[in-house]
Design a protein around this motif. Sequence first.
Motif: not given
Lengths: 262, 362
Positions: B141-162
């Motif tokens: 559900t969006p209630v679950l999907a949005v925070p989960a996606a945000a957390f994963a996306g934040g980590l993924a992009v930071t990892f890429a930058v690093y």
Amino acid sequence: MLSAQGVGVARGGRVLLAGVDIAVPPGETVALIGPNGAGKSTLLHVLSGALSPDRGAVTLDDAPLADWHRTALARRRAVLPQAPALGFALTVREVVALGRSPHAGMSTPAADARIIDAALRQAGVAHLAGRAYPGLSGGERQRVQIARVLAQIVSAPGRGEAGGRYLLLDEPTNNLDIGHQQRIVTLARRLARRGGGVLAVLHDPNLAAACADRVVVLAGGTVITAGAPAAVLDAALMREVFGVRVRVYVDADSGRPFVRPV
Amino acid sequence: MAAVVTAADTGGDARERRRVIAIAAVFAALWGATILAGLSVGAVAVPADEVVTILARSAGLPVAPAVPAHETVVTVIRLPRVVLGTAVGAALALAGAALQGLFRNPLADPGLIGVSTGAGLAAATAIVFSAALTAVLPFLTPVLAVPAAAFAGGLAVTFAVYRIASTEGRTDIPTLLLAGVAVNAIAGAAIGLLVFVSDDQALRDLNFWMLGSLGGVTWARLAPVLAFIVVPALALMRFAGELDALLLGETEALHLGFDVERSKRRIVALCALAVGAAVALTGVIGFVGLVVPHLVRLSVGARHRLVLPLSAVLGSALLLAADLIARTVVLPAELPIGVVTSCIGGPFFLWLLIRRRGGEGG
């Protein structure tokens, strides 16, 4: 003893150091001189452990630097950088206190405070203790950094580790007037007299001749010659290495040479 | 003469220590006041003394029960929001202080390593394609999907930058900074594209999310995420010595016996974890991580042993204050909290810059 054997460093296909042997025994002040681009700073970085050589080895008391624990190494040798800027405004005292970081757990706040005070006095910056470091002049910064490295290699009473202390100085007299130059030279020699080893990269051959027990001449990444100032600094060497014609004089009192371009 | 100087120095030291303690007390008092206000102010006003009674009662103390309705308002609706505000304010400010120290750059903020825009992009994707997402994975559900996606996306992009900034186990800090700027621009463009293709409802959700809010949080939503925010944020405080040494420069920190590469890796990872988890629940809240460490440095100097914990306290206090404003000025509606923090933080930062320029001129 801090020494390098057969050290070679190449970067991007350019040879910066090749087959360099150098030793800084306890009790000696060694001056490293040479023209710009000779590899002096690279050699200093190799000796400090910040740069791993491609060939050869650097050892402290016969153990390779890589085998030393990084904080144990930091308590035995300190490196004076060329008056760095600072990210944010620490006070002079706080900068000098950073020199005590490798002693965490092996010293007390009171012992640290006494050692910091002594270092501030020795470097002649006690009156600046409360000032913000970024507001200082280049020469004042240089002296604060000297106080920091002095504070780094002093053990707290009763917690001293065996072995000499080593100071690696990169252009320690840059930005300093003649009085403060003399003060730094005196500090280095005093440390050496107490059984420490000092290696100083110097631009001025006369300063090297005046203060060093031994002069090592580096050019094109190799050691050209090394020895007592009087044995090393002559007109032929100055022409060959620096491309200047000089006349060599000898100080009557100390027997040390000094050179003047002609 | 020497004795006089020493005595004067010691006096100065004691004075300085008293000043730091006083400032810490002021920050703590501010924090306490904003917690109390956050629990007491709102559509249903609960007097402060009653708030204290309710808190004591939930802690198990046998005190006289308050008005039952008030108890629900405080413990079920307002307390999770205040806890979230405290955790997120502390995490953003701590991450900001740590990254400013690591980058040796006063303009660094948690967003700079890509964690905020990475989370933003992933959350925006989840919002805009929520219908399609739920169709494929019904449990998401969006209630679950949005925070989960945000957390994963934040980590993924930071990892890429690093990764972009690292070669042969060494991380080049200026490259990290520039890579962060570039990746932020790319992610920003992608978010813009998503805005362009989204319908009205998605646009509204997206807008609200990009400006941040502490609203709608429940214990059930907060509990699983809280540790991800708080633990890495608090762990950052252990790097005070490293961050102080890094102010001198990387080589100098290395010569002082610090494992600089390992510290850099861990600091970036902890910031990404804490901020990623925070952003996942609240959306992107600007300026707290940028401004709070400056305020703290202005009052107690640059030593991270003081800057880190005091940033956490002041960050909590300021975010709770901003939330109080956000949810009371346009009652019964709510402003996005990012609007409030930017409204206050932007002008404040300009004032700081002008003041500093004046200082350098003088």
